[in-house]
Design a protein around this motif. Structure first.
Motif, PDB file in Angstrom:
ATOM      1  N   PRO A  59      33.735  32.760  51.558  1.00  0.00           N
ATOM      2  CA  PRO A  59      33.587  31.450  50.909  1.00  0.00           C
ATOM      3  C   PRO A  59      33.512  31.542  49.389  1.00  0.00           C
ATOM      4  O   PRO A  59      33.611  30.543  48.709  1.00  0.00           O
ATOM      5  CB  PRO A  59      32.256  30.945  51.476  1.00  0.00           C
ATOM      6  N   ASP A  60      33.319  32.768  48.869  1.00  0.00           N
ATOM      7  CA  ASP A  60      33.191  32.942  47.416  1.00  0.00           C
ATOM      8  C   ASP A  60      34.530  33.373  46.848  1.00  0.00           C
ATOM      9  O   ASP A  60      34.896  34.545  46.915  1.00  0.00           O
ATOM     10  CB  ASP A  60      32.112  33.984  47.096  1.00  0.00           C
ATOM     11  N   LEU A  61      35.274  32.417  46.311  1.00  0.00           N
ATOM     12  CA  LEU A  61      36.593  32.716  45.760  1.00  0.00           C
ATOM     13  C   LEU A  61      36.478  33.674  44.578  1.00  0.00           C
ATOM     14  O   LEU A  61      35.477  33.693  43.869  1.00  0.00           O
ATOM     15  CB  LEU A  61      37.280  31.427  45.331  1.00  0.00           C
ATOM     16  N   ALA A  62      37.513  34.476  44.377  1.00  0.00           N
ATOM     17  CA  ALA A  62      37.471  35.494  43.325  1.00  0.00           C
ATOM     18  C   ALA A  62      38.781  35.486  42.560  1.00  0.00           C
ATOM     19  O   ALA A  62      39.587  36.422  42.676  1.00  0.00           O
ATOM     20  CB  ALA A  62      37.206  36.870  43.942  1.00  0.00           C
ATOM     21  N   PRO A  63      39.036  34.452  41.774  1.00  0.00           N
ATOM     22  CA  PRO A  63      40.338  34.309  41.114  1.00  0.00           C
ATOM     23  C   PRO A  63      40.678  35.433  40.153  1.00  0.00           C
ATOM     24  O   PRO A  63      41.864  35.731  39.943  1.00  0.00           O
ATOM     25  CB  PRO A  63      40.224  32.974  40.387  1.00  0.00           C
ATOM     26  N   GLY A  91      45.767  28.124  40.045  1.00  0.00           N
ATOM     27  CA  GLY A  91      44.497  28.801  39.812  1.00  0.00           C
ATOM     28  C   GLY A  91      43.279  28.003  40.249  1.00  0.00           C
ATOM     29  O   GLY A  91      42.380  28.546  40.914  1.00  0.00           O
ATOM     30  N   PRO A  92      43.197  26.698  39.923  1.00  0.00           N
ATOM     31  CA  PRO A  92      42.033  25.920  40.341  1.00  0.00           C
ATOM     32  C   PRO A  92      41.842  25.882  41.852  1.00  0.00           C
ATOM     33  O   PRO A  92      40.711  25.839  42.345  1.00  0.00           O
ATOM     34  CB  PRO A  92      42.333  24.523  39.782  1.00  0.00           C
ATOM     35  N   GLN A  93      42.939  25.911  42.622  1.00  0.00           N
ATOM     36  CA  GLN A  93      42.830  25.923  44.074  1.00  0.00           C
ATOM     37  C   GLN A  93      42.206  27.223  44.573  1.00  0.00           C
ATOM     38  O   GLN A  93      41.696  27.286  45.693  1.00  0.00           O
ATOM     39  CB  GLN A  93      44.210  25.754  44.706  1.00  0.00           C
ATOM     40  N   LYS A  94      42.267  28.250  43.730  1.00  0.00           N
ATOM     41  CA  LYS A  94      41.747  29.561  44.112  1.00  0.00           C
ATOM     42  C   LYS A  94      40.404  29.851  43.446  1.00  0.00           C
ATOM     43  O   LYS A  94      39.957  30.996  43.408  1.00  0.00           O
ATOM     44  CB  LYS A  94      42.780  30.636  43.752  1.00  0.00           C
ATOM     45  N   GLY A  95      39.800  28.803  42.900  1.00  0.00           N
ATOM     46  CA  GLY A  95      38.464  28.933  42.342  1.00  0.00           C
ATOM     47  C   GLY A  95      38.388  29.163  40.856  1.00  0.00           C
ATOM     48  O   GLY A  95      37.305  29.393  40.313  1.00  0.00           O
ATOM     49  N   ALA A  96      39.493  29.096  40.144  1.00  0.00           N
ATOM     50  CA  ALA A  96      39.495  29.375  38.706  1.00  0.00           C
ATOM     51  C   ALA A  96      38.978  28.173  37.912  1.00  0.00           C
ATOM     52  O   ALA A  96      39.442  27.052  38.088  1.00  0.00           O
ATOM     53  CB  ALA A  96      40.896  29.742  38.237  1.00  0.00           C
ATOM     54  N   THR A  97      38.027  28.423  37.034  1.00  0.00           N
ATOM     55  CA  THR A  97      37.552  27.406  36.101  1.00  0.00           C
ATOM     56  C   THR A  97      38.585  27.254  34.985  1.00  0.00           C
ATOM     57  O   THR A  97      39.494  28.086  34.843  1.00  0.00           O
ATOM     58  CB  THR A  97      36.218  27.832  35.494  1.00  0.00           C
ATOM     59  N   PRO A  98      38.466  26.210  34.156  1.00  0.00           N
ATOM     60  CA  PRO A  98      39.407  26.074  33.031  1.00  0.00           C
ATOM     61  C   PRO A  98      39.455  27.314  32.149  1.00  0.00           C
ATOM     62  O   PRO A  98      40.533  27.728  31.701  1.00  0.00           O
ATOM     63  CB  PRO A  98      38.875  24.858  32.280  1.00  0.00           C
ATOM     64  N   THR A 135      42.803  29.860  31.555  1.00  0.00           N
ATOM     65  CA  THR A 135      43.300  30.310  30.251  1.00  0.00           C
ATOM     66  C   THR A 135      43.392  31.825  30.205  1.00  0.00           C
ATOM     67  O   THR A 135      44.402  32.396  29.743  1.00  0.00           O
ATOM     68  CB  THR A 135      42.376  29.813  29.126  1.00  0.00           C
ATOM     69  N   GLU A 136      42.349  32.504  30.685  1.00  0.00           N
ATOM     70  CA  GLU A 136      42.343  33.972  30.684  1.00  0.00           C
ATOM     71  C   GLU A 136      43.469  34.525  31.558  1.00  0.00           C
ATOM     72  O   GLU A 136      44.208  35.434  31.140  1.00  0.00           O
ATOM     73  CB  GLU A 136      40.997  34.483  31.193  1.00  0.00           C
ATOM     74  N   LEU A 137      43.628  33.975  32.746  1.00  0.00           N
ATOM     75  CA  LEU A 137      44.666  34.464  33.662  1.00  0.00           C
ATOM     76  C   LEU A 137      46.058  34.214  33.096  1.00  0.00           C
ATOM     77  O   LEU A 137      46.942  35.076  33.196  1.00  0.00           O
ATOM     78  CB  LEU A 137      44.523  33.783  35.023  1.00  0.00           C
ATOM     79  N   ASP A 138      46.261  33.063  32.497  1.00  0.00           N
ATOM     80  CA  ASP A 138      47.578  32.758  31.932  1.00  0.00           C
ATOM     81  C   ASP A 138      47.918  33.714  30.795  1.00  0.00           C
ATOM     82  O   ASP A 138      49.049  34.217  30.701  1.00  0.00           O
ATOM     83  CB  ASP A 138      47.605  31.311  31.436  1.00  0.00           C
ATOM     84  N   GLN A 139      46.956  34.002  29.941  1.00  0.00           N
ATOM     85  CA  GLN A 139      47.189  34.946  28.851  1.00  0.00           C
ATOM     86  C   GLN A 139      47.460  36.346  29.381  1.00  0.00           C
ATOM     87  O   GLN A 139      48.346  37.065  28.881  1.00  0.00           O
ATOM     88  CB  GLN A 139      45.978  34.957  27.911  1.00  0.00           C
ATOM     89  N   ASN A 140      46.714  36.745  30.403  1.00  0.00           N
ATOM     90  CA  ASN A 140      46.911  38.068  30.999  1.00  0.00           C
ATOM     91  C   ASN A 140      48.284  38.185  31.652  1.00  0.00           C
ATOM     92  O   ASN A 140      48.963  39.214  31.538  1.00  0.00           O
ATOM     93  CB  ASN A 140      45.817  38.354  32.022  1.00  0.00           C
ATOM     94  N   LEU A 141      48.692  37.133  32.354  1.00  0.00           N
ATOM     95  CA  LEU A 141      50.013  37.144  32.990  1.00  0.00           C
ATOM     96  C   LEU A 141      51.123  37.190  31.953  1.00  0.00           C
ATOM     97  O   LEU A 141      52.156  37.840  32.157  1.00  0.00           O
ATOM     98  CB  LEU A 141      50.177  35.911  33.881  1.00  0.00           C
ATOM     99  N   ASP A 142      50.923  36.521  30.823  1.00  0.00           N
ATOM    100  CA  ASP A 142      51.917  36.545  29.753  1.00  0.00           C
ATOM    101  C   ASP A 142      52.064  37.957  29.185  1.00  0.00           C
ATOM    102  O   ASP A 142      53.182  38.438  28.952  1.00  0.00           O
ATOM    103  CB  ASP A 142      51.502  35.571  28.653  1.00  0.00           C
TER     104      ASP A 142
END
Length: 376
Positions: free
Chosen positions: A102-106, A209-216, A220-227
């Motif tokens: 139940p604890d998402l880990a984006p 990301g929000p569907q997987k538990g990511a906060t705003p 931002t962090e994930l998008d920058q990392n993916l870039d």
């Protein structure tokens, strides 16, 4: 004798594609015991894809112990067709959203186990691998998958980057020359009906990301990392940096392209692979459906794929849904002749799930009566 083909997607959380077909069939027989009913399980590359393809083409369900999205062992099932050279894998079996509940880990969830499933398929002799990209709980750009298949994604000091989307920011060195040599002899096809690119406002992190538990802040962090990850890998590969479908399954579409894989529409590919059009040769009516139907269903849902194929053959087609949302005009615009809701009185979702068998059986009764009206 009336010949009816039932090709419905699963009603997620309540009934598999096969069960939906059985319940609707029971309703049809109440109205016309002489009807000839053919049930064809379908899927769009997500949950139920393995079962759908194996039911249509024959094969075996295999189980492999892999590393789950958070590192714990997972018993993941996949399919090997009777030709022993074609494998069907659902990404969600090894890296699904359900596996981080139940604890998402984006930031931490990884696709490493998906790569392990691909390795198991190759070890079993598969030379073609279909990988369904639905239902993932990850946003790591497929980096874990690449690592499991031998790619070296390293930090500045030469150690492997940590698993998950958060670890991508530490990527400093890439070595794809260490990928398993078997990949050179294998065709990999990623199945997805989404057209999102990897990064930006329509990218994997921003949209899913929000569907997987990511906060705003996490988005931002994930998008920058993916870039950062995209730039490092695209520099070593002869393909456009940005491609529709790259953002599927938290960027796994992009990771597959690094391997030289093709991305194909999930619904259309599954329907073609299972020779669905042949099943319609003698049909008088086609029934399809899914748990919910609304305007979003036009974005690659399996039931809409069935509608469009049936209408190409000028067959009447009814769509049965657990719930009906907005923009029905657009749904009817696909050519569907009738949309029916199996939920015919006010009830909660839990109540609808608990009563799915009688509700769908009654929907089959209603559909058959409606079809008989058209024949008078």
């Amino acid at each position: 004798m009336t010949h009816i083909v039932i090709a419905a997607d699963s009603f997620k959380g309540s009934a598999t594609s096969q069960q939906v077909g059985e319940y609707l069939t029971n309703g049809i027989y109440r109205v016309d015991p002489t009807a000839e009913v053919t049930t064809v399980p379908i899927a769009d590359g997500g949950d139920g894809t393995v079962a759908s393809v194996l039911a249509a083409l024959g094969g075996q369900t295999l189980t492999t112990t892999v590393e789950g999205p958070l590192g714990t062992p997972v018993e993941a099932q996949w399919g090997l067709l009777d030709d022993h050279h074609t494998a069907i894998i659902e990404m969600a079996a090894a890296a699904g959203l359900n596996l981080v509940q139940p604890d998402l880990a984006p930031l931490a969830a990884s696709t490493y186990g998906v790569g392990q499933l691909m390795a198991a398929a190759m070890a079993a002799g598969a030379t073609t691998i279909y990988l369904g990209l639905g239902g993932s709980g990850t946003t790591d750009g497929g980096s874990g998958l690449l690592q499991a298949l031998g790619a070296q994604l390293l930090t500045a000091d030469g150690t492997p980057i940590p698993r998950g989307g958060a670890g991508l920011r530490q990527l400093a060195r890439v070595n794809l020359g260490t990928l398993t040599p078997q990949l050179a002899d294998v065709t990999v096809i990623g199945l997805t009906d989404v057209s999102n690119v990897l990064t930006g406002p329509f990218g994997a992190a921003a949209v899913y990301g929000p569907q997987k538990g990511a906060t705003p802040a996490m988005v931002t962090e994930l998008d920058q990392n993916l870039d950062h990850y995209q730039a490092a890998l695209a520099a070593q590969n002869d393909f456009p940096q940005s491609c529709p479908g790259d953002g599927a399954a938290g960027g796994t579409g992009f990771g597959l392209r690094v391997l030289g894989a093709r991305l194909q529409p999930g619904t259309a590919t599954i329907l073609k692979l299972t020779h669905f059009q042949d099943r319609l040769a003698h049909a008088d009516l086609v029934l399809t459906g899914e748990g919910r139907i609304d305007g979003q269903s036009l974005m690659g849902k399996a039931s809409i794929g069935v509608v469009r194929l049936a209408k190409q053959l000028q067959l009447p087609v009814f769509l049965i849904a657990g719930s009906v949302g907005d923009d029905l005009d657009a749904i009817y615009g696909t050519g569907v002749d009738l949309v029916l809701s199996s939920t015919v009185s006010p009830m909660t979702v839990d109540q609808a799930v608990a009563q799915v068998a009688p509700l769908l059986t009654q929907a089959g009764v209603t559909a058959m009566h409606a079809f008989q009206l058209t024949q008078r």
